[in-house]
Design a protein around this motif. Structure first.
Motif, PDB file in Angstrom:
ATOM      1  N   MET A 158      49.495  78.271  34.147  1.00  0.00           N
ATOM      2  CA  MET A 158      49.364  77.816  35.528  1.00  0.00           C
ATOM      3  C   MET A 158      49.161  79.046  36.400  1.00  0.00           C
ATOM      4  O   MET A 158      49.783  80.086  36.162  1.00  0.00           O
ATOM      5  N   ASP A 159      48.322  78.933  37.395  1.00  0.00           N
ATOM      6  CA  ASP A 159      48.114  80.010  38.359  1.00  0.00           C
ATOM      7  C   ASP A 159      49.339  80.053  39.277  1.00  0.00           C
ATOM      8  O   ASP A 159      49.598  79.091  40.004  1.00  0.00           O
ATOM      9  N   PRO A 160      50.097  81.141  39.271  1.00  0.00           N
ATOM     10  CA  PRO A 160      51.316  81.189  40.080  1.00  0.00           C
ATOM     11  C   PRO A 160      51.058  81.042  41.578  1.00  0.00           C
ATOM     12  O   PRO A 160      51.929  80.583  42.315  1.00  0.00           O
ATOM     13  N   GLU A 161      49.868  81.399  42.015  1.00  0.00           N
ATOM     14  CA  GLU A 161      49.547  81.279  43.443  1.00  0.00           C
ATOM     15  C   GLU A 161      49.375  79.824  43.875  1.00  0.00           C
ATOM     16  O   GLU A 161      49.409  79.526  45.065  1.00  0.00           O
ATOM     17  N   GLN A 162      49.190  78.925  42.927  1.00  0.00           N
ATOM     18  CA  GLN A 162      48.933  77.520  43.233  1.00  0.00           C
ATOM     19  C   GLN A 162      50.171  76.631  43.079  1.00  0.00           C
ATOM     20  O   GLN A 162      50.076  75.416  43.186  1.00  0.00           O
TER      21      GLN A 162
END
Length: 93
Positions: A52-56
């Motif tokens: 998972m993209d941590p920014e999202q």
């Protein structure tokens, strides 16, 4: 079947994903591990981990869903490095 694999690697796989099932040459893990990390999606996939993209991520969307099999552990990485007395060890450089 796994006699030629390093036992440490086999043990690590079990520790990460727990006891799953193995049938007809295919492993079905008991849980799915997803990393929110700067490690690339491709590398996560290569080692059979989700990405998972941590920014999202909006953590609030995951909290309070233990009955659905979702667990949020705040500061989990920090907990890994605490000593029994609660102190955090210094990292040697």
């Amino acid at each position: 079947m796994f006699k030629d694999y390093p036992w440490g690697a086999i043990a690590h796989c079990t520790h990460v994903k727990g006891i799953g099932t193995y049938k007809d040459g295919m492993e079905k893990p008991r849980i799915n591990v997803v990393l929110a990390t700067s490690i690339s999606r491709e590398r996560c996939k290569k080692i059979n981990l989700g990405y998972m993209d941590p920014e999202q991520i909006d953590i609030e969307n995951y909290e309070g869903k233990e009955d659905k099999g979702i667990l949020v552990v705040h500061n989990a990485g920090e907990t890994l490095y605490r000593l029994a007395d609660g102190t955090i060890p210094r990292i040697r450089e």
